[in-house]
Scaffold this motif. Sequence first.
Motif, PDB file in Angstrom:
ATOM      1  N   SER A 161       0.829  -1.211   0.000  1.00 20.99           N
ATOM      2  CA  SER A 161       0.000   0.000   0.000  1.00 20.99           C
ATOM      3  C   SER A 161       0.860   1.256   0.000  1.00 20.99           C
ATOM      4  O   SER A 161       0.571   2.221  -0.722  1.00 20.99           O
ATOM      5  CB  SER A 161      -0.923  -0.005   1.223  1.00 20.99           C
ATOM      6  N   THR A 165       1.175   4.069  -2.982  1.00 22.66           N
ATOM      7  CA  THR A 165       0.955   5.490  -2.695  1.00 22.66           C
ATOM      8  C   THR A 165       2.078   6.343  -3.272  1.00 22.66           C
ATOM      9  O   THR A 165       1.830   7.380  -3.906  1.00 22.66           O
ATOM     10  CB  THR A 165       0.855   5.710  -1.180  1.00 22.66           C
ATOM     11  N   GLY A 179      -2.388   9.913  -5.048  1.00 24.91           N
ATOM     12  CA  GLY A 179      -1.705   9.250  -3.944  1.00 24.91           C
ATOM     13  C   GLY A 179      -2.300   9.611  -2.594  1.00 24.91           C
ATOM     14  O   GLY A 179      -2.437   8.755  -1.711  1.00 24.91           O
ATOM     15  N   PHE A 183      -4.167   7.085  -0.041  1.00 21.24           N
ATOM     16  CA  PHE A 183      -3.648   6.973   1.325  1.00 21.24           C
ATOM     17  C   PHE A 183      -4.748   7.202   2.355  1.00 21.24           C
ATOM     18  O   PHE A 183      -4.698   6.638   3.453  1.00 21.24           O
ATOM     19  CB  PHE A 183      -2.508   7.971   1.525  1.00 21.24           C
ATOM     20  N   SER A 225      -4.550  11.264   7.268  1.00 18.62           N
ATOM     21  CA  SER A 225      -3.668  11.324   6.098  1.00 18.62           C
ATOM     22  C   SER A 225      -3.085  12.719   5.918  1.00 18.62           C
ATOM     23  O   SER A 225      -1.920  12.863   5.529  1.00 18.62           O
ATOM     24  CB  SER A 225      -4.439  10.919   4.836  1.00 18.62           C
TER      25      SER A 225
END
Length: 364
Positions: A161, A165, A179, A183, A225
Amino acid sequence: MKAEGQETKRVPGIKAGARTKRKTLFLQLSWSWKGLVDAFRWDIVVSTVTSDAEIRANMLKSLLLNSLSLLSIYVFDLLLQPLVRDQQKWLHRNMGWFYRVLWLFPVVGASLYLNSSWCSIVANRVYSLRHGSRKAAPSTYTGILTALATSAYRAVMICTSVVITFALGYIPVVGYTAGFVFFCWVDAYYCFEFIWVARGLSLAQRIGHLEERWAYYLAFGLPSSALCMWGSTLANAAVFALVLPSYIIMAMHAKPVPPNPYNPVPALSETSTIQYPSPFVPIRIPIFAPVVWINDRIVRLLSVGGRRSQQYSRGVGMDKKKGMSDTIVESVEEGSGNGASAESLRSAARGGIRVAGTRRRKAN
């Protein structure tokens, strides 16, 4: 040209479709707002931490160790690195390297490792306070093997993952935004993973649950995030580890919407018409499809042993057409599912397969 006074025909289907599309978009926006509200329930975090000593102790340990990691990172970035830059002496020139190897990497690594165990303790405690204690998985030979397999797959999934990203960031124009959005979903997944595992959801069910409620989870993962996208890689990891226990508590109290994505507005009565969502707004977005695909390929590449590996796969019930995510990982996490029997594992390792109490050997 139309004759004067001639009325233009209206197509009711087109207007109804546009109206349904607007309603569906409005519903998605309302679910996003619900996710954003749930991601700012710091009052729940404060009340939970102050009301239980075990949660408070683990949250305090996480806060202290991750704060030490952040302090160490920024001491290097803001103080040591400018001082040793362009130095002529070998010792001064490599001071930053010594600092990273002897102090920074061990501290950050220990912080991330210990933080995962503290998060598990916090999640289990919050879950038991809200829903009661859940049945513990039996400590058997099979349980140990499947727990190791699950942990390995989860570690590979986290790395995949993160790599995706960063890879999305190299796409021109839209790369950084893509991205960041991806995320957000990754952060939301790992915040809710503890409660999903506690409820016995398999990996495929967890991924499907998120992908069918993509608007809610996108908004829920947005704040965490946003906190983890401004510093260096190590600093972002330390910040995420710092806020993860708090967001796990929020996830434990959250109620993702809609309950049924395929019928988000249920009929009020048996005679009323069911309002289905618009086909122009996707119900499910395959967010983690690349992650699962890459994971399965990595697991197959890491599988060694040739024929014995194939015998092991048959012994534990793995289908060649399915990835690891559809077999072992689905059925064994935290005691959910039956998994493979210890006898089948042992017989597969010896070169045979035990089925219904009868051992079959390959004909020479």
